[in-house]
Design an enzyme around this catalytic site. Structure first.
Site, PDB file in Angstrom:
ATOM      1  N   LYS A  80     -33.117  76.831 -20.925  1.00 35.97           N
ATOM      2  CA  LYS A  80     -33.577  78.084 -21.520  1.00 35.97           C
ATOM      3  C   LYS A  80     -32.623  79.219 -21.169  1.00 35.97           C
ATOM      4  O   LYS A  80     -32.206  79.357 -20.014  1.00 35.97           O
ATOM      5  CB  LYS A  80     -34.972  78.443 -21.009  1.00 35.97           C
ATOM      6  CG  LYS A  80     -36.068  77.476 -21.399  1.00 35.97           C
ATOM      7  CD  LYS A  80     -37.410  77.950 -20.857  1.00 35.97           C
ATOM      8  CE  LYS A  80     -38.538  77.012 -21.220  1.00 35.97           C
ATOM      9  NZ  LYS A  80     -39.852  77.485 -20.702  1.00 35.97           N
TER      10      LYS A  80
ATOM     11  N   THR B 287     -42.350  82.500 -17.848  1.00 35.27           N
ATOM     12  CA  THR B 287     -40.989  82.124 -17.449  1.00 35.27           C
ATOM     13  C   THR B 287     -40.080  83.306 -17.124  1.00 35.27           C
ATOM     14  O   THR B 287     -39.425  83.325 -16.084  1.00 35.27           O
ATOM     15  CB  THR B 287     -40.352  81.264 -18.556  1.00 35.27           C
ATOM     16  OG1 THR B 287     -41.144  80.095 -18.748  1.00 35.27           O
ATOM     17  CG2 THR B 287     -38.938  80.860 -18.191  1.00 35.27           C
TER      18      THR B 287
ATOM     19  N   ASP C 223     -41.491  78.928 -11.669  1.00 32.88           N
ATOM     20  CA  ASP C 223     -41.658  80.233 -12.313  1.00 32.88           C
ATOM     21  C   ASP C 223     -43.117  80.518 -12.652  1.00 32.88           C
ATOM     22  O   ASP C 223     -43.475  81.629 -13.011  1.00 32.88           O
ATOM     23  CB  ASP C 223     -40.791  80.335 -13.567  1.00 32.88           C
ATOM     24  CG  ASP C 223     -41.078  79.230 -14.574  1.00 32.88           C
ATOM     25  OD1 ASP C 223     -41.803  78.273 -14.228  1.00 32.88           O
ATOM     26  OD2 ASP C 223     -40.563  79.313 -15.709  1.00 32.88           O
ATOM     27  N   HIS C 224     -43.977  79.511 -12.538  1.00 33.34           N
ATOM     28  CA  HIS C 224     -45.418  79.620 -12.739  1.00 33.34           C
ATOM     29  C   HIS C 224     -45.979  78.216 -12.621  1.00 33.34           C
ATOM     30  O   HIS C 224     -45.223  77.235 -12.571  1.00 33.34           O
ATOM     31  CB  HIS C 224     -45.769  80.198 -14.124  1.00 33.34           C
ATOM     32  CG  HIS C 224     -45.102  79.499 -15.265  1.00 33.34           C
ATOM     33  ND1 HIS C 224     -45.506  78.261 -15.727  1.00 33.34           N
ATOM     34  CD2 HIS C 224     -44.029  79.843 -16.034  1.00 33.34           C
ATOM     35  CE1 HIS C 224     -44.728  77.878 -16.726  1.00 33.34           C
ATOM     36  NE2 HIS C 224     -43.809  78.816 -16.929  1.00 33.34           N
TER      37      HIS C 224
ATOM     38  N   ASP D 197     -39.610  74.709 -13.930  1.00 32.37           N
ATOM     39  CA  ASP D 197     -40.454  75.417 -14.885  1.00 32.37           C
ATOM     40  C   ASP D 197     -41.821  74.738 -15.016  1.00 32.37           C
ATOM     41  O   ASP D 197     -41.909  73.553 -15.324  1.00 32.37           O
ATOM     42  CB  ASP D 197     -39.752  75.434 -16.249  1.00 32.37           C
ATOM     43  CG  ASP D 197     -40.175  76.593 -17.132  1.00 32.37           C
ATOM     44  OD1 ASP D 197     -41.365  76.934 -17.112  1.00 32.37           O
ATOM     45  OD2 ASP D 197     -39.312  77.143 -17.838  1.00 32.37           O
TER      46      ASP D 197
ATOM     47  N   ARG E 198     -33.268  82.420 -20.818  1.00 32.06           N
ATOM     48  CA  ARG E 198     -33.834  83.325 -19.810  1.00 32.06           C
ATOM     49  C   ARG E 198     -33.844  82.698 -18.416  1.00 32.06           C
ATOM     50  O   ARG E 198     -33.829  83.409 -17.420  1.00 32.06           O
ATOM     51  CB  ARG E 198     -35.242  83.759 -20.210  1.00 32.06           C
ATOM     52  CG  ARG E 198     -36.245  82.646 -20.448  1.00 32.06           C
ATOM     53  CD  ARG E 198     -37.555  83.211 -20.997  1.00 32.06           C
ATOM     54  NE  ARG E 198     -38.570  82.204 -21.284  1.00 32.06           N
ATOM     55  CZ  ARG E 198     -38.682  81.549 -22.436  1.00 32.06           C
ATOM     56  NH1 ARG E 198     -37.839  81.806 -23.416  1.00 32.06           N
ATOM     57  NH2 ARG E 198     -39.640  80.652 -22.617  1.00 32.06           N
TER      58      ARG E 198
ATOM     59  N   HIS F 148     -50.168  78.630 -19.493  1.00 32.56           N
ATOM     60  CA  HIS F 148     -50.133  79.449 -18.273  1.00 32.56           C
ATOM     61  C   HIS F 148     -50.095  80.914 -18.671  1.00 32.56           C
ATOM     62  O   HIS F 148     -50.108  81.238 -19.854  1.00 32.56           O
ATOM     63  CB  HIS F 148     -48.905  79.082 -17.439  1.00 32.56           C
ATOM     64  CG  HIS F 148     -47.637  79.072 -18.253  1.00 32.56           C
ATOM     65  ND1 HIS F 148     -46.888  80.195 -18.494  1.00 32.56           N
ATOM     66  CD2 HIS F 148     -47.013  78.060 -18.915  1.00 32.56           C
ATOM     67  CE1 HIS F 148     -45.852  79.877 -19.256  1.00 32.56           C
ATOM     68  NE2 HIS F 148     -45.906  78.602 -19.533  1.00 32.56           N
TER      69      HIS F 148
ATOM     70  N   ASN G  78     -42.216  87.179 -21.419  1.00 32.47           N
ATOM     71  CA  ASN G  78     -41.083  86.593 -22.128  1.00 32.47           C
ATOM     72  C   ASN G  78     -40.710  87.494 -23.305  1.00 32.47           C
ATOM     73  O   ASN G  78     -39.547  87.783 -23.544  1.00 32.47           O
ATOM     74  CB  ASN G  78     -41.432  85.191 -22.627  1.00 32.47           C
ATOM     75  CG  ASN G  78     -41.592  84.188 -21.512  1.00 32.47           C
ATOM     76  OD1 ASN G  78     -41.043  84.358 -20.421  1.00 32.47           O
ATOM     77  ND2 ASN G  78     -42.352  83.133 -21.767  1.00 32.47           N
TER      78      ASN G  78
ATOM     79  N   HIS H 121     -46.509  71.680 -21.725  1.00 30.66           N
ATOM     80  CA  HIS H 121     -47.144  72.327 -22.874  1.00 30.66           C
ATOM     81  C   HIS H 121     -47.630  71.309 -23.905  1.00 30.66           C
ATOM     82  O   HIS H 121     -48.679  71.507 -24.522  1.00 30.66           O
ATOM     83  CB  HIS H 121     -46.172  73.303 -23.545  1.00 30.66           C
ATOM     84  CG  HIS H 121     -46.130  74.652 -22.903  1.00 30.66           C
ATOM     85  ND1 HIS H 121     -47.212  75.507 -22.914  1.00 30.66           N
ATOM     86  CD2 HIS H 121     -45.140  75.311 -22.242  1.00 30.66           C
ATOM     87  CE1 HIS H 121     -46.890  76.628 -22.283  1.00 30.66           C
ATOM     88  NE2 HIS H 121     -45.634  76.531 -21.857  1.00 30.66           N
TER      89      HIS H 121
END
Length: 557
Positions: A173, A91, A364-365, A50, A175, A498, A112, A321
């Site tokens: 997470k 994500t 994922d990014h 991630d 997701r 992001h 998300n 973050h």
């Protein structure tokens, strides 16, 4: 007579030998043909890191051990110019695109969270209150993949093998586990921190946790990671990142400076606050522990039917973050992740067999450098003045249309308009979209604006509009799409984020390794939706139902 018999016997034996040789040759050709047709690893392992930028591989490479990232780079295939070909780069869409081979325009996971214009409410990409939690009394397990409208490569593998193979998906997470697992996963597990510190799931998958998961939850493993975070190596060696004490980083509760060691009372003494683990590299270590236990307890890769293990490492995102791309914390997190990967690979070698599994690793990014830091380096960057923009938009709408209600919602840099009000005002939707788009172009941090009308009526093949169109879902996306200037974000002044179509958010690693993979590298452009069809082509199974990507030929040759 004896001579004649000897001659006949000799001819007979020669004939048998010739027939046997032909049979062996035919078997060999058949085996070769089967290998060309498909590769049959005992296990496929999908790893998503991630918020991983590609340059983390190169910046930190000299610090990595030989058994983690270096093993994949030096013995596998490295796609150096790999990109997300859509926005938003976040994500939920990221994990979905990796596993579906499609973009949000097709698979439907457009963020998300997003505004559901049909239901007139905000929705979560994996949320589903028609299912109950398993392993907790909270609502943290009310999840399913129902908003994903196409199949995944994990689904197609299960369908191909008549549901006899297993798919297990794991992430901190929800997701990061639910979406890669697809619609047919045997299990998806995620970590519920709060005051519990447990791996949980949903009744979508099962009615109760397996004994091995319950045993893991009561083992005290999660609690063991609630400890001070200091650097893995001497911090003086971390020359690939910025100073430890700076104004661009966030703080843990109770800290007065964002410096090592992170050992505040909040971090160590809150015995019930297990979410703190997610924001340290120990969250990745806990994920690795659980993945290895799943590998063993579920018997993955133990028979002739290919299984799939999907693992997402989420702590890298939480750390990024809070501290930003250039931080000592991000560097330390990746050095520790390298050790965790080495542990996972060692377990795969032992339990499945070296050369018996196929693995890919991507993200994922990616993420942007902290704009405040860039600005101090005299690089164009900055932050959106949301309050000023909101006031200006309100004044514009009231002056132009006599009401602000013409705008229903704003999410993921998209404006959703009230089509009924527009119709009642006897206005053309395309004209209203264009007028509001033109207004947004006058705002300081905005670089460009596109309308839904443009997304519907044009086919873009390159650049920012191509990326936006791949992220635009006709049923779910908004009326106006806003792109900020490069280097500008809507976020706090500390830490990275992001979501944009800019290259710093799209450039991520893509590594393939193991059975059926040709070692090497390429600088030719590859895109995230290429991953699923590459794995499907290798396995000889159907492509996921929404696939728009293409197999990466160089990986499989």
């Amino acid at each position: 007579m004896k001579m004649k018999n000897y001659f006949i016997i000799t001819l007979f034996i020669a004939g048998l030998l010739f027939t046997a040789d032909l049979s062996a040759q035919n078997r060999s050709k058949s085996d070769e043909g089967d290998e060309e047709l498909r590769t049959t690893p005992k296990l496929v392992v999908g790893i998503v890191v991630d918020q991983m930028r590609y340059d983390y591989l190169t910046r930190f490479y000299d610090h990595f051990g030989k058994d983690g990232f270096k093993r994949l780079v030096e013995q596998g295939f490295n796609c150096k110019n790999n990109h997300f070909n859509y926005a938003p780069t976040s994500t939920g869409p990221g994990h979905t695109s990796v596993y579906t081979g499609a973009t949000p325009s097709v698979h439907g996971i457009i963020g998300n969270n997003w505004y559901d214009k049909e239901a007139d409410l905000d929705v979560y990409c994996a949320g589903d209150d028609s299912y109950s939690s398993v392993g907790t009394t909270s609502d943290a397990g009310q999840m399913s993949p129902h908003r994903m409208t196409v199949t995944t490569v994990t689904d197609e593998l299960r369908l191909h093998n008549q549901m006899r193979g297993k798919t297990i998906a794991i992430a901190l997470k929800d997701r990061g586990a639910v979406l890669p697992g697809g619609h047919t996963a045997n299990a998806a597990y995620w970590f519920h921190g709060a005051d519990e510190g447990k791996w949980i799931t949903s009744t979508y998958y099962m009615k109760q946790l397996p004994k091995w998961v319950m045993d893991f939850n009561t083992s005290g493993k999660a609690k063991s990671y609630k400890k001070a975070w200091n650097t893995l190596k001497d911090i003086k060696e971390y020359k690939e990142s910025g100073t430890d004490d700076n104004a661009y980083e966030g703080l843990f509760e109770g800290e007065t400076a964002p410096t090592f060691p992170h050992s505040t009372t909040s971090l160590l003494d809150k015995t019930k606050d297990f979410d703190l683990i997610k924001g340290t590299p120990y969250g990745n270590s806990l994920t690795t522990d659980f993945a290895i236990e799943a590998l063993k307890q579920e018997g993955l890769g133990k028979d002739g039917i290919t299984d799939f293990l999907a693992v997402s490492f989420s702590s890298t995102d939480y750390v990024g973050h809070k501290y930003g791309v250039n931080s000592k914390e991000v560097q330390d997190t990746y050095l520790r992740l390298d050790e965790d990967l080495a542990r996972l690979f060692k377990a795969l070698d032992k339990n499945v067999g070296e050369g018996e599994y196929t693995l890919f690793l991507s993200a994922d990014h990616a993420a942007i450098q902290v704009p405040a830091y860039l600005r101090d380096q005299k690089i164009p960057a900055g932050y959106v003045d949301n309050a000023s923009n909101s006031k200006k938009l309100s004044e514009f709408l009231n002056y132009t249309y006599g009401t602000e209600d013409i705008v229903k919602n704003y999410s993921n840099y998209q404006l959703f308009l009230d089509h009924e009000i527009i119709k009642n005002l006897d206005l053309k939707l395309a004209d209203v979209q264009a007028n509001i788009a033109q207004e947004f172009l006058s705002y300081a941090a905005v670089d460009r604006v596109y309308t839904a009308d443009q997304m519907w009526n044009n086919e873009y093949t390159s650049g920012i509009p191509y990326i936006l169109q791949n992220g635009y879902n006709q049923k779910r996306s908004g009326d106006i799409l806003i792109v900020l200037k490069p280097g500008f974000i809507s976020y706090s002044n500390t830490g990275s984020t992001h979501g944009s179509p800019q290259i710093y958010d799209t450039h991520t690693p893509l590594l393939f390794y193991g059975k059926g993979i040709k070692p090497g590298s390429t600088v030719k452009r590859t895109e995230i939706p290429d991953i699923a069809p590459t794995i499907a082509a290798l396995l000889g199974i159907s492509f996921p139902s929404g696939t728009s990507g293409k197999p990466i030929i160089a990986v499989l040759e």
